[in-house]
Design an enzyme around this catalytic site. Structure first.
Site, PDB file in Angstrom:
ATOM      1  N   ASP A 272      82.768   2.506 -63.836  1.00 37.54           N
ATOM      2  CA  ASP A 272      81.712   2.623 -64.853  1.00 37.54           C
ATOM      3  C   ASP A 272      81.087   4.018 -64.810  1.00 37.54           C
ATOM      4  OD1 ASP A 272      80.277   2.319 -62.515  1.00 37.54           O
ATOM      5  OD2 ASP A 272      78.888   0.823 -63.311  1.00 37.54           O
ATOM      6  N   SER A 273      81.591   4.868 -63.893  1.00 41.10           N
ATOM      7  CA  SER A 273      81.230   6.290 -63.941  1.00 41.10           C
ATOM      8  C   SER A 273      81.578   6.882 -65.304  1.00 41.10           C
ATOM      9  CB  SER A 273      81.958   7.065 -62.833  1.00 41.10           C
ATOM     10  OG  SER A 273      83.347   6.805 -62.863  1.00 41.10           O
TER      11      SER A 273
ATOM     12  N   ASP B  91      85.481  -1.872 -62.799  1.00 40.69           N
ATOM     13  CA  ASP B  91      84.074  -2.058 -62.464  1.00 40.69           C
ATOM     14  C   ASP B  91      83.423  -3.082 -63.375  1.00 40.69           C
ATOM     15  OD1 ASP B  91      82.958  -0.675 -60.333  1.00 40.69           O
ATOM     16  OD2 ASP B  91      82.911   1.229 -61.425  1.00 40.69           O
TER      17      ASP B  91
ATOM     18  N   LYS C  11      85.236  -4.928 -59.338  1.00 41.45           N
ATOM     19  CA  LYS C  11      84.328  -4.312 -58.361  1.00 41.45           C
ATOM     20  C   LYS C  11      82.876  -4.577 -58.741  1.00 41.45           C
ATOM     21  CE  LYS C  11      83.919   0.396 -57.769  1.00 41.45           C
ATOM     22  NZ  LYS C  11      82.504   0.665 -58.084  1.00 41.45           N
TER      23      LYS C  11
ATOM     24  N   GLU D 163      78.693  -3.991 -57.365  1.00 36.93           N
ATOM     25  CA  GLU D 163      77.814  -3.230 -56.467  1.00 36.93           C
ATOM     26  C   GLU D 163      76.724  -4.138 -55.913  1.00 36.93           C
ATOM     27  OE1 GLU D 163      76.149   0.134 -58.532  1.00 36.93           O
ATOM     28  OE2 GLU D 163      78.112   0.861 -59.176  1.00 36.93           O
TER      29      GLU D 163
ATOM     30  N   GLU E  47      80.085   4.499 -50.510  1.00 36.57           N
ATOM     31  CA  GLU E  47      79.765   5.746 -51.218  1.00 36.57           C
ATOM     32  C   GLU E  47      78.568   6.448 -50.572  1.00 36.57           C
ATOM     33  OE1 GLU E  47      79.666   5.386 -55.472  1.00 36.57           O
ATOM     34  OE2 GLU E  47      78.812   7.386 -55.752  1.00 36.57           O
TER      35      GLU E  47
HETATM   36  O1  KIV Z   1      82.401   4.203 -61.083  1.00 38.34           O
HETATM   37  C1  KIV Z   1      83.115   4.835 -60.288  1.00 38.34           C
HETATM   38  O2  KIV Z   1      83.929   5.677 -60.657  1.00 38.34           O
HETATM   39  C2  KIV Z   1      82.974   4.516 -58.883  1.00 38.34           C
HETATM   40  C3  KIV Z   1      83.574   5.478 -57.897  1.00 38.34           C
HETATM   41  C4  KIV Z   1      82.826   6.750 -57.853  1.00 38.34           C
HETATM   42  C5  KIV Z   1      83.696   4.876 -56.542  1.00 38.34           C
HETATM   43  O3  KIV Z   1      82.386   3.535 -58.531  1.00 38.34           O
END
Ligand code: KIV
Length: 272
Positions: A53-54, A92, A120, A122, A189
């Site tokens: 989600d970056s 994510d 994934k 968090e 992270e």
């Molecule tokens: O969203 C993302 O790209 C991430 C990575 C930086 C681990 O969670």
């Protein structure tokens, strides 16, 4: 071996990653968002592709990941999945898409149908039941501790986590709990090398570090950082394209330096 010099010979699975951890061999992950970069990555032997989600920051231009929606994640996951046949895809779950176990089950299902192999999430202890239930229903989970960007407002900025003993103890406790709940992988992270090393030695799941030192089972970087698209790159990242002639070569350099233990160096890490 699933790969030779550059190529993955069989599709990578959770089982492949467990075998690599068992043998003490490192694997590599790149956060990327589209079909062409996914194809290059799989061809360069990058075992894991993270649809992060970056993308809210790297593609959409926001200052955090909070505006990213389930629709955005499903769109990019399906694009990456169309460009990839061999690497394992983690997608994510975006901000507030897994606040309850029921919501997480529904949204994780949508990302799996879009082409993810793993989802994934968090967070710490509060996710244990959700991870257990997802796992029970056949959905592998990657946890994420340390600097969890969806909590940037709680942290008061993108800051290294776990530098104080109490905070480090909590992160280690959460990692053990999520491991027992059934998580298969965990992203660590921006935490001190010492803490990431202790976690890696204390859990069954594979650890994927970013700004977490050299001792994790794997390393992840964001494609924008690897190819020099980031205006102010974070200290833990590296522009591999500046030492390579093409994006493919930059990915190969990243992969080879991680596997040889040459990346990250002390300059890319944080200490207690
Ligand atoms: O969203 C993302 O790209 C991430 C990575 C930086 C681990 O969670």
């Amino acid at each position: 071996m699933v790969y030779n010099t550059h190529h993955i010979t069989h599709p990578v699975t959770i089982h492949t990653l467990k075998q690599l951890k068992h043998k003490g061999d490192k694997f590599v992950c790149i956060a990327l968002y589209d079909a062409p970069t996914a194809t290059i990555a799989q061809n360069q032997g990058i075992e894991v592709l993270l649809v992060g989600d970056s993308l809210g920051m790297t593609v959409q231009g926001h200052s955090s990941t909070l505006p990213v929606t389930m629709e955005h994640m499903a769109y990019h996951t399906s694009a990456v999945s169309r460009g990839n046949h061999k690497s394992l895809i983690i997608a994510d779950m975006p901000f507030m898409s897994y606040s309850t176990t029921e919501q997480a089950m529904h949204n994780a299902g949508l990302l799996m149908q879009a082409g993810a192999n793993i989802v994934k999430l968090e967070g710490g202890e509060w996710l244990a039941e959700t991870i257990y239930k997802l796992s029970e229903r056949g959905i592998p989970v990657c946890a994420h501790l340390g600097l969890t960007p969806q909590s940037v407002n709680k942290f008061g900025g993108f800051r290294v986590q776990g530098k104080e003993q109490g905070q480090a103890d909590n992160i280690l406790k959460d990692a053990k709990l999520l491991d027992q709940a059934g998580a298969d992988l965990i992203v660590l992270e921006c935490i001190p090398t010492e803490l990431a090393t202790t976690i890696t030695q204390s859990v069954k799941m594979s650890t994927i570090g970013i700004g977490a030192g050299q001792m994790t089972d794997a390393q992840v970087l964001v494609i924008n950082d690897i190819i020099g698209l980031t205006a102010k790159p974070p200290r833990f990242s590296k522009n591999f394209l500046s030492e390579a002639g093409s994006i493919a070569e930059a990915m190969t350099l990243f992969r080879d330096q991680v596997k040889a233990g040459d990346f990250p160096t002390e300059n890319h890490t944080f200490r207690l």
